[in-house]
Design a protein around this motif. Sequence first.
Motif: not given
Length: 297
Positions: A108-113, A133-136, A141-143, A174-178
Amino acid sequence: MEPYNDFGSWIRRQLPYRVQKISVDAGFTCPNRDGSLGTGGCVYCDNRTFNPSYCDRRKSITQQLEEGKAFFSRKYPEMKYLAYLQAYSNTYAPIEKLKQAYEEALSVEDVVGLVIGTRPDCVDEEKLDYLSELSRRLPLLIVEYGVESTNDETLRRIKRGHDFAASRWAIEETARRGILCGAHVILGLPGESREDMIRQADDLSRLPIDILKIHQMQIIRGTALAREYERQPFHVFSVDEYIALVAEYLSHLRKDIVVERFVSQSPADMLIAPRWGLKNHEFTDKLRQYLTRKSAS
């Protein structure tokens, strides 16, 4: 300057443009509702208390986001957006379904994260590797994990369906993966003492949490907790009691943890107690004033 590490200031440092979260119901469920762990959900839970009107699983993810954008863009035409997958547990599905939902949101346009709300027992190594991978490739990206309490007795009492060890594992992995990691907790859960709640801040501070949401316990009509409260009422916080508790809680919290919220505001027709009659920003103003007076004394 805020007397705590506030979310608004933090997110302005992360991104070069203004962003707004748009809540999305992506059609997921929860192991505490679909029969895997239980069918009634946690004793306090009714997801309708935090879903805005445009957040409706009968609509596509794209339609929900476009309606959310239309709502917010009137005020800030240059706004960018974070798709907030909020309702239920948004990693509770096979990974291909997760990819389909997340990629639709990001198209969707202008959705950045993305901000992905879920339970700590609904992630595994494969899902976390994909999210890494997605967060990079995303600006943000926040879980966000529903921890709710660090006390296993409380977690059993509220029929949460997992223990604190599950939260610890999910947050550490989660944190270990950045990946930026958020946690959600509730203060005032039945059976917890003030000391239990303050100890929670110390427990969380030992974990690699980036962002924390704190909410007061709310008793919502139709929930198991509401039925219990009607049979045998238990203490719920007054505004002043809760402000004093949160101030002490913050004094035990690691200073670099970003605090996003202190209260939740459920629809008045669904809320039994506590009925403070305050908007979120009004409560936060009162808390700031209290913290300022306390630091000056």
